[in-house]
Design a protein around this motif. Structure first.
Motif, PDB file in Angstrom:
ATOM      1  N   LEU A 238      32.993  36.842  40.685  1.00  0.00           N
ATOM      2  CA  LEU A 238      34.094  36.731  41.643  1.00  0.00           C
ATOM      3  C   LEU A 238      34.010  37.936  42.577  1.00  0.00           C
ATOM      4  O   LEU A 238      34.040  39.084  42.131  1.00  0.00           O
ATOM      5  CB  LEU A 238      35.444  36.725  40.908  1.00  0.00           C
ATOM      6  CG  LEU A 238      36.683  36.655  41.803  1.00  0.00           C
ATOM      7  CD1 LEU A 238      36.718  35.356  42.618  1.00  0.00           C
ATOM      8  CD2 LEU A 238      37.965  36.784  40.971  1.00  0.00           C
TER       9      LEU A 238
ATOM     10  N   ASN B 299      45.555  40.713  45.465  1.00  0.00           N
ATOM     11  CA  ASN B 299      46.167  40.615  44.138  1.00  0.00           C
ATOM     12  C   ASN B 299      47.203  39.501  44.051  1.00  0.00           C
ATOM     13  O   ASN B 299      47.722  39.220  42.969  1.00  0.00           O
ATOM     14  CB  ASN B 299      46.800  41.954  43.735  1.00  0.00           C
ATOM     15  CG  ASN B 299      45.760  42.882  43.135  1.00  0.00           C
ATOM     16  OD1 ASN B 299      44.610  42.490  42.957  1.00  0.00           O
ATOM     17  ND2 ASN B 299      46.156  44.100  42.810  1.00  0.00           N
TER      18      ASN B 299
ATOM     19  N   LEU C 182      44.461  37.050  42.612  1.00  0.00           N
ATOM     20  CA  LEU C 182      43.501  37.519  41.606  1.00  0.00           C
ATOM     21  C   LEU C 182      43.922  37.224  40.154  1.00  0.00           C
ATOM     22  O   LEU C 182      43.123  36.677  39.384  1.00  0.00           O
ATOM     23  CB  LEU C 182      43.253  39.028  41.810  1.00  0.00           C
ATOM     24  CG  LEU C 182      42.251  39.682  40.875  1.00  0.00           C
ATOM     25  CD1 LEU C 182      40.857  39.084  41.032  1.00  0.00           C
ATOM     26  CD2 LEU C 182      42.203  41.190  41.140  1.00  0.00           C
TER      27      LEU C 182
ATOM     28  N   LEU D 110      41.669  35.130  37.368  1.00  0.00           N
ATOM     29  CA  LEU D 110      41.123  35.770  36.168  1.00  0.00           C
ATOM     30  C   LEU D 110      41.658  35.110  34.902  1.00  0.00           C
ATOM     31  O   LEU D 110      40.970  35.048  33.883  1.00  0.00           O
ATOM     32  CB  LEU D 110      41.467  37.270  36.167  1.00  0.00           C
ATOM     33  CG  LEU D 110      40.800  38.105  37.267  1.00  0.00           C
ATOM     34  CD1 LEU D 110      41.302  39.541  37.238  1.00  0.00           C
ATOM     35  CD2 LEU D 110      39.280  38.083  37.119  1.00  0.00           C
TER      36      LEU D 110
ATOM     37  N   TYR E 193      35.171  33.871  34.898  1.00  0.00           N
ATOM     38  CA  TYR E 193      34.293  34.837  35.585  1.00  0.00           C
ATOM     39  C   TYR E 193      33.742  35.861  34.592  1.00  0.00           C
ATOM     40  O   TYR E 193      34.467  36.344  33.716  1.00  0.00           O
ATOM     41  CB  TYR E 193      35.074  35.567  36.688  1.00  0.00           C
ATOM     42  CG  TYR E 193      35.760  34.610  37.629  1.00  0.00           C
ATOM     43  CD1 TYR E 193      35.039  33.900  38.584  1.00  0.00           C
ATOM     44  CD2 TYR E 193      37.127  34.384  37.543  1.00  0.00           C
ATOM     45  CE1 TYR E 193      35.655  33.006  39.431  1.00  0.00           C
ATOM     46  CE2 TYR E 193      37.766  33.491  38.385  1.00  0.00           C
ATOM     47  CZ  TYR E 193      37.028  32.802  39.332  1.00  0.00           C
ATOM     48  OH  TYR E 193      37.646  31.920  40.161  1.00  0.00           O
TER      49      TYR E 193
ATOM     50  N   VAL F 205      33.387  40.895  38.168  1.00  0.00           N
ATOM     51  CA  VAL F 205      34.102  40.967  39.444  1.00  0.00           C
ATOM     52  C   VAL F 205      33.447  42.070  40.279  1.00  0.00           C
ATOM     53  O   VAL F 205      33.118  43.135  39.756  1.00  0.00           O
ATOM     54  CB  VAL F 205      35.603  41.287  39.227  1.00  0.00           C
ATOM     55  CG1 VAL F 205      36.320  41.442  40.567  1.00  0.00           C
ATOM     56  CG2 VAL F 205      36.266  40.198  38.391  1.00  0.00           C
TER      57      VAL F 205
ATOM     58  N   VAL G 266      41.938  43.783  37.099  1.00  0.00           N
ATOM     59  CA  VAL G 266      40.747  43.288  36.392  1.00  0.00           C
ATOM     60  C   VAL G 266      40.683  43.878  34.984  1.00  0.00           C
ATOM     61  O   VAL G 266      40.358  43.186  34.014  1.00  0.00           O
ATOM     62  CB  VAL G 266      39.459  43.615  37.186  1.00  0.00           C
ATOM     63  CG1 VAL G 266      38.223  43.190  36.402  1.00  0.00           C
ATOM     64  CG2 VAL G 266      39.476  42.922  38.544  1.00  0.00           C
TER      65      VAL G 266
ATOM     66  N   TYR H 225      42.375  42.105  32.229  1.00  0.00           N
ATOM     67  CA  TYR H 225      41.739  40.877  31.739  1.00  0.00           C
ATOM     68  C   TYR H 225      40.397  41.158  31.044  1.00  0.00           C
ATOM     69  O   TYR H 225      39.729  40.241  30.582  1.00  0.00           O
ATOM     70  CB  TYR H 225      41.548  39.878  32.887  1.00  0.00           C
ATOM     71  CG  TYR H 225      42.856  39.306  33.358  1.00  0.00           C
ATOM     72  CD1 TYR H 225      43.333  38.103  32.826  1.00  0.00           C
ATOM     73  CD2 TYR H 225      43.643  39.967  34.284  1.00  0.00           C
ATOM     74  CE1 TYR H 225      44.554  37.582  33.234  1.00  0.00           C
ATOM     75  CE2 TYR H 225      44.863  39.465  34.697  1.00  0.00           C
ATOM     76  CZ  TYR H 225      45.311  38.270  34.164  1.00  0.00           C
ATOM     77  OH  TYR H 225      46.528  37.756  34.559  1.00  0.00           O
TER      78      TYR H 225
ATOM     79  N   VAL I  27      37.506  41.996  32.169  1.00  0.00           N
ATOM     80  CA  VAL I  27      36.290  41.459  32.806  1.00  0.00           C
ATOM     81  C   VAL I  27      35.483  42.638  33.386  1.00  0.00           C
ATOM     82  O   VAL I  27      36.058  43.516  34.039  1.00  0.00           O
ATOM     83  CB  VAL I  27      36.655  40.467  33.944  1.00  0.00           C
ATOM     84  CG1 VAL I  27      35.396  39.913  34.594  1.00  0.00           C
ATOM     85  CG2 VAL I  27      37.534  39.352  33.408  1.00  0.00           C
TER      86      VAL I  27
ATOM     87  N   CYS J 202      33.570  44.985  35.841  1.00  0.00           N
ATOM     88  CA  CYS J 202      33.893  45.092  37.274  1.00  0.00           C
ATOM     89  C   CYS J 202      33.003  46.141  37.929  1.00  0.00           C
ATOM     90  O   CYS J 202      32.837  47.241  37.408  1.00  0.00           O
ATOM     91  CB  CYS J 202      35.365  45.496  37.394  1.00  0.00           C
ATOM     92  SG  CYS J 202      35.961  45.615  39.075  1.00  0.00           S
TER      93      CYS J 202
END
Ligand code: FES
Length: 254
Positions: free
Chosen positions: A108, A172, A175, A179, A184, A187, A203, A206, A208, A210
């Motif tokens: 993403l 945001n 976003l 997420l 994803y 990011v 991020v 979550y 993820v 980045c």
């Protein structure tokens, strides 16, 4: 050691009132550039500004031996660049720095303003065009970027601060919802620093991975002048031009 190259301008395109795309023939840069890397340029004219200016590589056509830059007309160098025509020579050093780690199955991209230029190269380099992108801007006039991503990403989302196009608010505003789908595995963020900080905070919630591409004034672009240093984890000073400009978000504090 820096290698100074002569590029030839192939074309310039007006992307918006004050933003241009410049395509430059320079086979060495076109062959080697990775998304997230940058070049420095100097305009070869009398009365030229002496310093080189850094620009993220916004795309490359390896077969044609060309690469592109996108720039906002904000000062002497970019005003001169805007006057240059096809066939003119421009001095190039690069590609420089460390680019994005590639290989995400579904990335993403989150960008605002000129930060979308390096993300454009990243989207172009994804052979399956499976990434998605959130394009943030203040007004409708600033989200023309979404068109540039249309044939390179699976889906585009637009936000504007004033609600004149897309979802009202910052990036945001959309976003967290994206997420939360859990689809994803990385990011990629580039834009003004308050935006990047706010995005990284979300991020992180979550979990993820980045990557952030940092922008800062650069004097030399070669690791020699320290003008681009930033604080890394544990207080370690890092040079954006040499250690970056792309970092994993947890590597940098600023
Ligand atoms: Fe000179 Fe980074 S710009 S050290």
């Amino acid at each position: 050691m820096a290698v100074y190259l002569d590029g030839t301008i192939v074309r310039q395109e007006k992307l918006s009132e004050d933003i241009r795309l410049m395509e430059i023939r320079c086979p060495e840069v076109a062959a080697a550039a990775q998304p997230g890397q940058f070049v420095t340029v100097r305009v070869n004219q009398l009365h030229e500004p002496l310093l080189r200016r850094p620009f993220g590589v916004a795309g490359a056509d390896r077969a044609a031996g060309t690469f592109s830059l996108m720039y906002r007309i904000v000062g002497e160098t970019t005003e001169l660049m805007d006057t240059m025509e096809a066939g003119a020579t421009i001095s190039v050093v690069g590609p420089l720095g460390h680019g994005f780690h590639l290989g995400a199955k579904r990335g993403l991209l989150v960008g605002g303003g000129m930060g979308l230029a390096p993300l454009h190269f990243l989207a172009q380099a994804d052979p399956d065009h499976k990434m998605e992108v959130i394009v943030g801007g203040r007004t409708r006039a600033e989200v023309f970027w979404a068109d540039l991503f249309k044939d390179k990403t699976a889906r585009q989302y637009e936000t504007t601060d004033d609600g004149s196009y897309g979802v009202k608010g910052t990036v945001n505003a959309v976003l967290p919802g994206l997420l939360a789908t859990g689809q994803y595995d990385c990011v990629y963020v580039c834009g003004p620093s308050p935006m990047m900080k706010a995005v990284v905070e979300v991020v992180n919630q979550y979990g993820v991975p980045c990557q952030v591409s940092l922008e800062k004034y650069m004097g030399c672009g070669l690791g020699a002048c320290l003008s681009c240093s930033c604080e890394g984890k544990g207080g370690k000073r890092m040079k954006i031009c040499k250690d970056g400009p792309v970092f994993w978000s947890q590597e940098v504090v600023e």
